[in-house]
Design an enzyme around this catalytic site. Structure first.
Site, PDB file in Angstrom:
ATOM      1  N   GLY A  75       0.845  -1.184   0.000  1.00 32.11           N
ATOM      2  CA  GLY A  75       0.000   0.000   0.000  1.00 32.11           C
ATOM      3  C   GLY A  75       0.879   1.231   0.000  1.00 32.11           C
TER       4      GLY A  75
ATOM      5  CE  LYS B 208       1.261   4.450  15.162  1.00 30.23           C
ATOM      6  NZ  LYS B 208       2.020   3.661  14.197  1.00 30.23           N
TER       7      LYS B 208
END
Length: 297
Positions: free
Chosen positions: A9, A175
């Site tokens: 991607g 995160k």
């Protein structure tokens, strides 16, 4: 090195291009069998990459997984038997829990985990833009991975800065908690990240962060709630005009990564019988939105 990108991607393509520029032999393993794949990065010329080439896969030294979390198991499992036993596998995606699902298949392989704050956008089918300069942290998932610290130097030469992190689980949890706070909230509110810095969302963000940090502590990850909240606000402000990845997925009626972000926190909360009402409510909201698409089709 011979490097294969599983899931080319925007981010995967960014890494592929930069690694190719740094002199490595880079191939892609995407969904579509069309080969070769050609694209440019920013103002640089178009490069051509082999795609779904079995010879490249069998001889790759490093496999970088840049898929959506929910795609990882289905995409990686069928190709593991084609990989050499010593091929290093680096998981570089949002969320947590994918490696645990593949634990039995991976424990005898060198495995690294990573997190990156680089931003990338696919402008057209053949054009990638590096939209945000970030950094990448990688570390070992298992003892065999611990022997692969040199990978940080390899990547740093191509897409700096890349640092080896001795406690990568702590970085991944940080995160994860940022994603728990920003992603589902912006998706349900249909807003840019910057909206969340307004005072009306402060107590909700604080609760989301505290609940997730409580779950992290059960995994021997000690994180400070107040510092985490401040980090969330800093990230929201720094990316104020961005739409989160989950917002984009929901907006475009694509499956989100909620199971590997908030869902991962809920799984731990259930295991340790912890109350996480704010995260649970957001999880349900996202799931209801996703379920409504099939009902309307």
């Amino acid at each position: 090195m011979n490097i294969t990108i599983l899931g080319p991607g925007a981010i995967g393509s960014l890494y592929a291009y930069r690694l190719n520029q740094a002199g490595h032999s880079v191939s892609l393993w995407g969904r579509h069998p069309a080969s070769p794949v050609e694209f440019s990065l920013d103002e640089c010329p178009v490069l051509s990459f082999a795609n779904r080439d079995r010879h490249c896969l069998q001889h790759c030294d490093l496999l970088i997984v840049t898929l959506k979390a929910w795609q990882v198991e289905a995409a990686l499992s069928p190709i593991l038997e084609m990989l050499h036993q010593d091929t290093i596998i680096l998981f570089l995606h949002n969320g947590m829990g994918t490696v645990e699902r593949l634990q039995a298949q991976l424990h005898n392989r060198p495995v690294l985990l990573g997190t990156t704050t680089h931003g990338a956008l696919r402008v057209t089918a053949n054009e990638i833009r590096h939209t945000g300069q970030g950094q990448t942290l990688i570390g070992a998932w298992n003892p065999l991975g611990q022997q692969c610290q040199f990978v940080a130097e390899v990547l740093d030469h191509a897409i700096a800065p890349v640092k080896w992190h001795e406690d990568i689980r702590s970085a991944l949890w940080t995160k994860l908690i940022i994603n728990c706070a920003i992603n589902p909230l912006t998706a349900t509110l249909d807003c840019q990240n910057g909206q969340l810095v307004h005072s009306q969302y402060r107590s909700q963000l604080s609760a989301i962060v505290s609940e997730a940090a409580m779950c992290a502590r059960t995994q021997t990850i000690e994180l400070d709630d107040k510092a985490l909240l401040q980090t969330v606000l800093t990230v929201a402000k720094a990316t104020e005009e961005n739409y989160s990845s989950m917002h984009q997925d929901i907006y475009n009626k694509r499956q989100s990564e909620i199971d590997f972000i908030t869902g991962y926190v809920l799984d731990i909360a259930q295991k340790y019988q912890l109350a996480v009402p704010q995260n649970a409510a957001l999880f349900q909201q996202i799931k209801q939105i996703e379920a409504s698409w099939s009902q309307h089709d």
